[in-house]
Scaffold this motif. Structure first.
Motif, mmCIF file in Angstrom:
data_model
loop_
_atom_site.group_PDB
_atom_site.id
_atom_site.type_symbol
_atom_site.label_atom_id
_atom_site.label_comp_id
_atom_site.label_asym_id
_atom_site.label_seq_id
_atom_site.Cartn_x
_atom_site.Cartn_y
_atom_site.Cartn_z
ATOM 1 N N TRP A 519 0.813 -1.213 0.000
ATOM 2 C CA TRP A 519 0.000 0.000 0.000
ATOM 3 C C TRP A 519 0.855 1.275 0.000
ATOM 4 N N THR A 520 0.521 2.241 -0.888
ATOM 5 C CA THR A 520 1.229 3.527 -0.907
ATOM 6 C C THR A 520 0.305 4.729 -0.907
ATOM 7 N N GLY A 521 -1.002 4.553 -0.943
ATOM 8 C CA GLY A 521 -1.890 5.704 -0.839
ATOM 9 C C GLY A 521 -2.760 5.925 -2.063
ATOM 10 N N TYR A 522 -3.112 7.200 -2.285
ATOM 11 C CA TYR A 522 -4.071 7.584 -3.325
ATOM 12 C C TYR A 522 -3.409 8.464 -4.384
ATOM 13 N N GLN A 523 -3.975 8.406 -5.569
ATOM 14 C CA GLN A 523 -3.559 9.286 -6.657
ATOM 15 C C GLN A 523 -4.776 9.552 -7.534
ATOM 16 N N SER A 525 -7.615 10.738 -6.743
ATOM 17 C CA SER A 525 -8.829 10.334 -6.021
ATOM 18 C C SER A 525 -9.092 8.834 -6.047
ATOM 19 N N LEU A 526 -8.114 8.034 -6.463
ATOM 20 C CA LEU A 526 -8.275 6.586 -6.490
ATOM 21 C C LEU A 526 -7.106 5.928 -5.769
ATOM 22 N N PRO A 527 -7.349 4.788 -5.127
ATOM 23 C CA PRO A 527 -6.226 4.067 -4.508
ATOM 24 C C PRO A 527 -5.226 3.620 -5.567
ATOM 25 N N LYS A 528 -3.938 3.707 -5.229
ATOM 26 C CA LYS A 528 -2.910 3.255 -6.163
ATOM 27 C C LYS A 528 -2.832 1.733 -6.245
ATOM 28 N N HIS A 535 -10.204 -5.846 -1.018
ATOM 29 C CA HIS A 535 -9.523 -6.803 -1.891
ATOM 30 C C HIS A 535 -8.924 -7.993 -1.143
ATOM 31 N N GLY A 536 -9.227 -8.115 0.141
ATOM 32 C CA GLY A 536 -8.708 -9.258 0.894
ATOM 33 C C GLY A 536 -9.178 -10.582 0.341
ATOM 34 N N ARG A 590 5.696 -1.994 -5.030
ATOM 35 C CA ARG A 590 4.519 -1.556 -4.290
ATOM 36 C C ARG A 590 3.303 -1.543 -5.215
ATOM 37 N N ASP A 591 2.170 -1.169 -4.635
ATOM 38 C CA ASP A 591 0.904 -1.064 -5.360
ATOM 39 C C ASP A 591 0.535 -2.413 -5.981
ATOM 40 N N TRP A 592 -0.121 -2.403 -7.137
ATOM 41 C CA TRP A 592 -0.617 -3.653 -7.696
ATOM 42 C C TRP A 592 0.516 -4.605 -8.085
#
Length: 1015
Positions: A519-523, A525-528, A535-536, A590-592
């Motif tokens: 996890w790294t946050g938003y960009q 207005s959407l999660p990165k 999504h668990g 990180r991220d996806w």
């Protein structure tokens, strides 16, 4: 064929038997079920059309077609007509389920029995959601509805599998309709989210079409039973004679199954069966140990007992770490971790022999249950004193199971180990990241302890009374030597087992842990990347796929307990290479991208569980092998904790921020289990019996579906401000002490109550990175996000080596950046910098946790960096919510003036001299109130709250002078929208809410707005 009895005329027994063609039962079911829904739809549309199409988002004409639930459950008379007709349907439906089982049952498979059980549950749950409407009890209605939907999976798929190949038409039709049924679920979910989350008018009408489609396909699927019964010419006879009734011959192949263990009993030959008036089956003679429902019941019991193992095992470290948290160092209770080394006692031959008896294992089962029963104890120390020996017992019991005497035993135990972990992770996923049977949760903190204990006792009763072949603990040594290799290489077998247990616990004990790593946050207005609470389910599905691999590759369809060659594919070094690459991607990216690597790790780890267990069991050195395995587990656990807790443990500096070393070590240890030519692994591989494989595949499918349904059930509502009208926002900062309250229990419920009462639109939580074994791999945001509706930024993850920071926002998060503040000497400090869209105005919010007072250089450098971040956002309005360890107005190099002067911020109230760690700073908005709420039992730190009002869009603060900002007011002078709740007035002795009250000032402080403010 027996002859008809010679009965004299006039005798009552001379009456002819009543013969009913079974196809009429199938037809009656179809007609009655269809009539029930169609009558309700027609009558409801005639009498209450606009009422049944109306919902919480819109009404007619945007919504113009009624949903099933509104049609059948809301209004008289359609509800009552439906309930009468569906009651009439119950008789044919139960008969249909029983007759299908009669036709499909076979000694060759236990699947028809499993389908029969799910058919009964499906029928009963149908009565649940029919007669308990959503208006009566929404939760109970949903539980029965979800149960019905889930049972449709084994009912339909199992029914297709059990349909004889001779009835190709029936099988083809069932396959087509089942495919349509499950395909319709996808748009159904889509339109439900559009309605529930995005509140799109008209979406519920589209949802209703697919909901009615599911009803249509459901009834249509069951209607094919009529054709099935007609083709086999099945009759039901009521009466004294069956001599003139056609017999249905069902062939059963030899079956090699037991109550789920490897040792099997065969039931040979061909059996004949009749349906008679009294329900007896005079011709078929069954072996009770290998047929009926017992194998399925035994499998479910074994899985549940594996779940108990993981529940008790994962509860030990959080239970003991409560004391470490309060001491901020080694407290002594950490020695309880040594209870996991209990397998060392299995080196005592008489003890090992006793534990391998049925009575010995049952005793260990019951001893392990004391760890669950510890929830009833109030004192944290008392709970630890009970959980510690319970952990020793459950580990010893599990080791005895893992050290099977045949290869097929070990393979089955490996699958059970993975299934237990999956059930544990699933239970956390649907229960706000808390295992419902953990001893440190109770009814107030989302625990279902009594239910868990009751099911556990039922599972043990099933285990103790289980009819099996000679118990495996009594196997002869010759059997061991025949199936398993010699005891050489026990050390190289123990090390990978310890690493595997650590990896499963550290990475997969919760479905959101590998998400937190990426996890790294938003960009924009959407999660990165993936969001933990949404999504668990993807993690759980990946785990199911991983465990499915050994099930498929190692299934033994013969009667032999010898291993299958295909199982060795997962021991190839190339498969280790796949796991290594996935681990590198998870750690490095990180991220996806990083999460994709994490999914690869999940598949890899789950797939090698039977392999690693087989290597350990092959040594036959139970005591030393499993003692070393759990010693490796303990060492890796301590190393992973020391990467972030280095400031509080001797020698911790050598592992500071070295998660890379831990990841390398765990992969290197796992490598010893693979088939390297140099190591000359001559041991036989593992195998899994065909019945066990069938049960496992069914359960893996159910877990996958439940994970998705659980996500949808817990789907948070769209975030909206508590007071959306007058451009007000309430912001708070709270150090939550790792989600462990003063009583040593999970604090999410208590936190949710307070922030809801205070109507906090923005809140920063600190000490929140719980995705570690020390804290139980939990997520402190789940209850607040899922029940109150927040956008969540969980901050730097466990691989960033901080204690964690979280931002919850009722407003959209446009962008967010995670910072690791300079920390050359002390603990690493996290910060979240986020830009929020607050009523159309962009506001920067910073949530941060500075280091301790023992490291003045760290605090200075961290304060300078925070000031730079806030100054760089100028002139945008900003709010700082942080833990900074300084006295108010203290001179440099203390943090206060760095933040105020260099960061271009205002203190929320510089007259408040009673602060040390928590501070709220602001600029570009009007402060209207400031409150300090006592901690109650939640944590060791209070909650601070600031209330702000935004200038009119396009305008700035008109007067930023001290005199304009410090016009104090009484509450009664302020609009009621700006009042904090009166219930929190009081003191420690009386008043307040659950121990929380306004303290320091004993009231919120209110401030007048400047006269020329443009609002």
């Amino acid at each position: 064929m027996s002859k008809a009895p010679n009965i004299q005329p006039g005798s009552r027994r001379n009456k002819q038997p009543f013969v009913l063609h079974a196809s009429l039962i199938g037809r009656a079911h179809t007609y009655l079920a269809s009539a029930a829904f169609l009558v309700a739809l027609c009558v409801g549309s005639w009498c209450h059309y606009k009422k049944i199409v109306k919902n919480g988002v819109a009404g007619y004409p945007e919504e113009w077609f009624p949903s099933v639930s509104a049609t059948i459950g809301d209004w008289y008379p359609e509800r009552n007509l439906f309930q009468i007709l569906i009651a009439l349907t119950s008789g044919p439906r139960l008969a249909l389920v029983a007759l299908q089982y009669y036709l499909q049952k076979s000694h060759a498979s236990s699947l028809p029995g499993l389908v029969f059980v799910f058919g009964l549950i499906r029928t009963l749950s149908c009565g649940g959601w029919v007669y308990i409407t959503s208006n009566d009890d929404h939760d109970v209605h949903d539980i029965f509805m979800i149960t019905y939907m889930v049972c449709n999976i084994p009912w339909m798929l199992g029914g297709i599998s059990c349909t004889p190949t001779e009835q190709a038409s029936v099988r083809r039709k069932r396959t087509f309709v089942a495919t349509a049924f499950f395909a319709a679920i996808i748009p159904l979910i889509y339109f439900f989210i559009q309605h529930k989350v995005h509140r799109v008018p008209g979406a519920y009408t589209n949802y209703a079409f697919f909901e009615w489609g599911l009803i249509f396909f459901d009834v249509l699927y069951d209607s094919f039973a009529e054709q099935e019964f007609r083709e086999v010419d099945l009759h039901v006879v009521l009466g004294p004679s069956i001599s003139n009734v056609d017999k249905i011959i069902i062939k059963a192949q030899p079956l090699s199954v037991n109550s789920v263990s490897a040792n099997s009993e065969k039931t040979p030959g061909v059996a004949q069966s009749q349906v008679t008036a009294n329900g007896q089956q005079p011709v078929l003679h069954k072996n009770l140990s290998s047929s009926g429902f017992r194998p399925a019941a035994s499998f479910v019991s074994d899985v549940y007992l594996s779940y108990i193992f993981w529940s008790v095992f994962t509860s030990l470290i959080p239970t003991l770490f409560y004391f470490s948290v309060w001491e901020l160092g080694i407290a002594g209770q950490e020695l309880a971790l040594l209870s996991t080394l209990s397998p060392v006692f299995l080196g005592i031959a008489p003890l090992l022999a006793w534990t391998r008896t049925r009575g010995g294992l049952t005793t260990l089962h019951l001893l392990s249950f004391t760890g669950l029963a510890a929830y009833a104890l109030e004192e944290p120390l008392h709970r630890l004193l009970v959980v510690t020996p319970a952990t020793g017992a459950v580990v010893m019991r599990q080791v005895v199971e893992w050290a099977g005497v045949e290869a097929v035993d070990v393979g089955y135990q490996g699958v059970l180990m993975g299934l237990g972990l999956l059930v544990s992770s699933l239970s956390k996923h649907v229960n706000h990241s808390n295992n419902p049977v953990w001893p440190f949760v109770n009814g107030k903190s989302m625990g279902y302890n009594k239910t868990g204990l009751t099911l556990g006792f039922l599972a043990v009763c099933e285990f103790y009374t289980r009819p099996t072949a000679p118990f495996k603990g009594k196997a002869e040594k010759s059997t061991l030597k025949r199936v398993l290799p010699s005891s050489e290489g026990w050390l190289s077998a123990a090390i990978p087992l310890g690493s595997l247990i650590f990896c499963l616990h550290n990475m997969l004990a919760d479905s959101s842990t590998i998400i937190a790593w990426s996890w790294t946050g938003y960009q924009n207005s959407l999660p990165k990347g993936p969001v933990p609470h949404l999504h668990g389910s993807l993690t759980l599905i990946a785990q199911c796929i991983g465990l499915l691999l050994p099930v498929i590759l190692s299934t033994n369809t013969s009667d032999s307990s010898l291993p299958t060659p295909a199982a060795g594919l997962l021991a190839h070094p190339l498969w280790l290479l796949c796991g290594t690459v996935s681990s590198f991607i998870m750690y490095k990216y990180r991220d996806w991208t990083g999460y994709t690597g994490g999914l690869g790790v999940a598949v890899f780890l789950m797939s090698i569980i039977p392999l690693v267990l087989q290597r350990a069991a092959a040594t036959q050195k139970v005591g030393r092998t499993y003692f070393v395995a759990f010693l490796v587990y303990c060492l890796l656990n301590l190393a992973s904790i020391f990467t972030v807790a280095y400031a509080f443990v001797p020698g911790g500096v050598y592992l500071r921020e070295r998660t890379d070393c831990v990841v390398f070590a765990q992969v290197a240890c796992l490598a010893l289990a693979f088939r390297w030519p140099q190591l000359n692994h001559n041991g036989a591989s593992y195998s899994i019996s065909a019945p066990s494989a069938r049960f496992s595949k069914s359960l893996l499918s159910i877990i996958s579906v439940l994970s998705v349904l659980g996500t949808l059930y817990r789907w948070p509502s769209a975030p909206r401000p508590f007071v959306p009208g007058p451009r007000i926002l309430n912001a708070g900062i709270w150090t939550l002490h790792f989600g462990i309250d003063n009583e040593g229990r999970d604090s999410q419920r208590g936190v949710k109550t307070v922030i809801e009462d205070m109507k906090l639109d923005i809140v920063g939580f600190l000490e929140t990175d719980l995705h570690r074994t020390a804290f139980g791999h939990r997520d402190l945001t789940r209850v607040a996000a899922e029940e109150l509706g927040y956008n969540v930024d969980i901050g730097p993850g466990p691989n960033s080596h901080t204690w964690g920071a979280v931002l919850l926002s009722k407003f959209p998060i446009i962008n967010s950046t995670h910072h690791l503040l300079p920390s050359p000497g002390g603990e690493l400090a996290p910060a979240i910098e986020a830009v929020l869209d607050v009523y159309g105005t962009e506001i920067t919010v910073v949530v941060a946790h500075n280091g301790q007072e023992e490291d003045p250089l760290d605090r200075e450098l961290q304060s300078r960096e925070l000031a730079r971040i806030m100054a760089a956002a100028y002139p945008r309005p900003a709010i700082f919510l942080g833990y900074v360890v300084t006295k108010p107005q203290e001179e440099r190099p203390a943090p206060y003036k760095f933040l105020i002067e260099d960061g271009l911020m205002h203190d929320i109230d510089w007259d408040d001299q009673d602060r040390w760690c928590e501070y709220i700073l602001y600029r570009g908005v009007y402060r209207t109130s400031y409150a300090r709420i006592s901690r109650g039992i939640i944590t060791d730190t209070e909650l601070q709250v600031g209330q702000f009002m935004l200038p009119k869009h396009g305008y700035n603060v008109t007067d930023d002078s001290d005199s304009a900002r410090y016009q104090r007011a009484f509450k009664e002078e302020m609009p009621k929208d700006l009042w904090f709740p009166n219930e929190y007035f009081g003191n420690k002795e009386q008043g307040g809410v659950n121990g929380h009250f306004y303290h320091v000032f004993n009231t919120p402080l209110y401030y007048k707005l400047p006269k020329d403010a443009v609002l």
